[in-house]
Scaffold this motif. Sequence first.
Motif, PDB file in Angstrom:
ATOM      1  N   THR A   1       0.410  -1.353   0.211  1.00  0.00           N
ATOM      2  CA  THR A   1       0.383   0.449   0.165  1.00  0.00           C
ATOM      3  C   THR A   1       1.072   1.129  -0.135  1.00  0.00           C
ATOM      4  O   THR A   1       0.508   2.497  -0.320  1.00  0.00           O
ATOM      5  CB  THR A   1      -0.613  -0.144   0.947  1.00  0.00           C
TER       6      THR A   1
ATOM      7  N   ARG B   1      -6.417   7.725   4.146  1.00  0.00           N
ATOM      8  CA  ARG B   1      -5.644   6.357   3.609  1.00  0.00           C
ATOM      9  C   ARG B   1      -6.777   5.337   3.450  1.00  0.00           C
ATOM     10  O   ARG B   1      -6.218   3.617   2.577  1.00  0.00           O
ATOM     11  CB  ARG B   1      -4.712   6.851   5.097  1.00  0.00           C
TER      12      ARG B   1
ATOM     13  N   SER C   1      -5.465   2.539   0.981  1.00  0.00           N
ATOM     14  CA  SER C   1      -5.539   0.688   1.386  1.00  0.00           C
ATOM     15  C   SER C   1      -6.246  -0.229   0.415  1.00  0.00           C
ATOM     16  O   SER C   1      -5.457  -0.971   0.583  1.00  0.00           O
ATOM     17  CB  SER C   1      -5.507   0.253   2.696  1.00  0.00           C
TER      18      SER C   1
END
Length: 882
Positions: A98, A114, A118
Amino acid sequence: MAPVAPYRVSEGFGSNCQVVEQVGQDALVVRSSHFMAVMRRLAGPLLSAVLLCLALWALHSLASEVSYSEVSHYVHDLQGWQIVVAMALTAAGYMVMTLYDWYGLKSVDFALPRREVSLISFISYAFSNVLGMSLLISGSIRYRYYIQAGLTNTQIARVVLYCTGAFWLGLCALTGVTLLLVPLPEELPFAGLRIPVAIVLTLVPLTWVFGSRIIRRPIKLWRWHAVLPKPGPAFRQVAIGAVDWWLAASVLYVLMPDDANSGFGHFLAVFVLAQMAGLISHVPGGLGVFEAVMLAGFGAAGNEGLEAPILGALAAFRVVYYLLPLCAATLMVLLREARTLTKKSMVPPWFAGLLPPFFAGLTLVSGAVLLFSGVTSASPGRMDMLRGVLPLPVLEASHFLSSVIGMMLLILARGLQRRLDAAYVLTLVLLVIGAVLSVLKGVAYAEAALLSLLALALAPAHRHFYRRASLFTSTFSVGWILAIIAVLGCTTWLVVFSLKHVEYNSSLWWEFSFRHGNAPRALRALVGAAAAGLLFALAKLIRPMRTRPLPPSNADIQRALPLVKSFNSSQAHLALMGDKTLLFAPGDKAFVMYDIEGRSWVAMGDPVGEDEAARREIVWSFRELCEQAGGWPLFYQVRPDDLDLYLDMGMHLMKIGEEARVKLADFNLDGKSRKSLRNIVNKLHRDGLTLQIVPPEDVAALLPILKPVSDAWLHDKHVREKGFSLGGFDERYLVRTPMAVAWLDGNPVAFANLLLTDSKEEASVDLMRHLPDGPAGIMDYLFIELMMWARGEGYRWFNLGMAPLSGLRNRRMAPLWNRFGAMVFGRGERFYNFRGLHQYKEKFGPEWEPRYLAVSGGIGLPVALTNVASLISGGLTGVVRR
């Protein structure tokens, strides 16, 4: 482990025999160029197929003394702690992956949550590791997410370059350092080149990290300029890739047999070389190539007799590092889809668009699992369990049918990728049946769980598969066909490998037994799967070929007329010109108008119709029609509201200009800025100029009077009649719309045909012409009077048409097309007054809305634009004439 660049490929190829007959000797050049283009598209998939065959042959030679039962026993005898540690290292590896996207986005100064990064990173890499680049699913996922998140094509390209650079730099760094520190067995053919190769590989990341201290100017590579990064970010980029590779190697190292353990350094050297060979081969996941190099490397190190344990460790590695993340990704999709049942808004649009290719890839994997399972031996203990509760005919039928279903899933995966409703229903049914058969044929609970999990995830996703077309009308690309053949080839290799110690005779086909029927069942399963694939291919081949499209008949135009009038864009009236072929959706709920130039099949605007499902279906049908004829689909002047139609098909979008639309409720001639327009209208009114709106039924009688006005205008402008995106002085076209005529002293001095929507959403004009010696300001007068009339009739917008190349920016990081277009817009008055046209329309105070060209991969932008210009101008000679 391997980031895949977002890219798209044009599927389908062919040639048009009619064109060859017309152009005679020149056709040889066209056919030769087309043949080379086809061969370039075939080169990659064919090379991968050849290398896969060589890898399977090498595996067969290296494991000639290995039996399938020995490999199976090693896998079943693995310690629980080995599996747990391998799974933990796999999770850590995917977490590191990631960081590719996270820091890639930071490199272009674009912030995203995030959690979303991810999620998309995990799903993307779960597929790229299993499928590689062959089906382009990972690239489609990443491109769709980033383009809908607001990144430009240039930013996406930079992110992909960052990820790909980190991946390769990390591999080079880890391989180079390992080869410098760890000697290779002298038996390996390339052992003598260890030090030179290590030095070269190590210098690559070192140059990247410290090169900016030495090379401060941009490096020119053809037409690209690359600036080396600062040491800190460059080192981080290399470190991410190296840690990713180190963790991947650790997963396999934990699963390796103790007798083959000669130290992690030696293992790492063989692992990275095997992975590099697999990547260079472009075989999906390095299948076969990676295993062959690993066996050769450990065999050269004196590990004779350990081929079976090593193959068992490699099989377990494939399951833990590849298949388990794929199952986890399926669970995530299942949870996200379940949440849509209660709160639809919780699923972002970019995620919903990923589901069809996601399910297509997973269905392909499930089909391969069924095929591989069908030709391998079942556990004797499980067969003994079934003997007491299940009749032998049920077992045999379940085994045979599960392999046939596996082949059908490989085929249906293509239908899921194309959003076919029938493919969705059949896949769902076959997954459930396959899960039941997996239990009946050998208590394959893991296999049944995978199929059931996919069925559960697919069940609530019906709305994403909206197309009612037949699976037999869908085209299968060369890459997709080779992928199916590759799976069938691997299945055949498994049959040969697992039955190498069985003496073949014709009676095997007719043997049926619980304990000793593995070989006959494997042979029958292979033949059943191959027969299912051949029958489908035969059904595709015997379907009648489509002929080259013809211009629409009067009946076709009458079918289109209700859709044209009810559509909210006046541009739909161009279908009434009769110079474009009309392709209708089932039930005549939508249509696409298009024409052909070279290999470009150019659709004018968005699909016409109010039914959203029909509009989506006709776009896909148009693409498949193009592919069957070997053409390139293009959509010219598409609107922002419909961009998802083309993104779903994996097409590129390029801005080609802006359209000027005047909001009529706010339009007036008040204020200082409109003084000149007021003066023109008032002066022409005083001079006796009047405007008449003539209904369609009275237009035919006026055309002989208006024809001299049109001819004088064409002669004065030194142009000829245009087409495609512009109307012409054609009676069949003009009598279908109202006509605005400006009269002076009883004679027409100007006219324009009106394009009006029944919904009162938009009014516009197409053919607008006047006498060269007519009153000054006659064009302004026509526009103003028509906008005032349209406002009084209740229309919301007045469309002034598109200003080509308007809105393109010449920034340093802008795409090459934007920079070129902006330059022509600002400095291209010698060829066409782009800026002057924009300024003329700007004085009416319009709102500017972007317009795009949607093109498929495999066609160059210059070719696309040339073909569109040729259609508009009536041929290439019209393009160069003013």
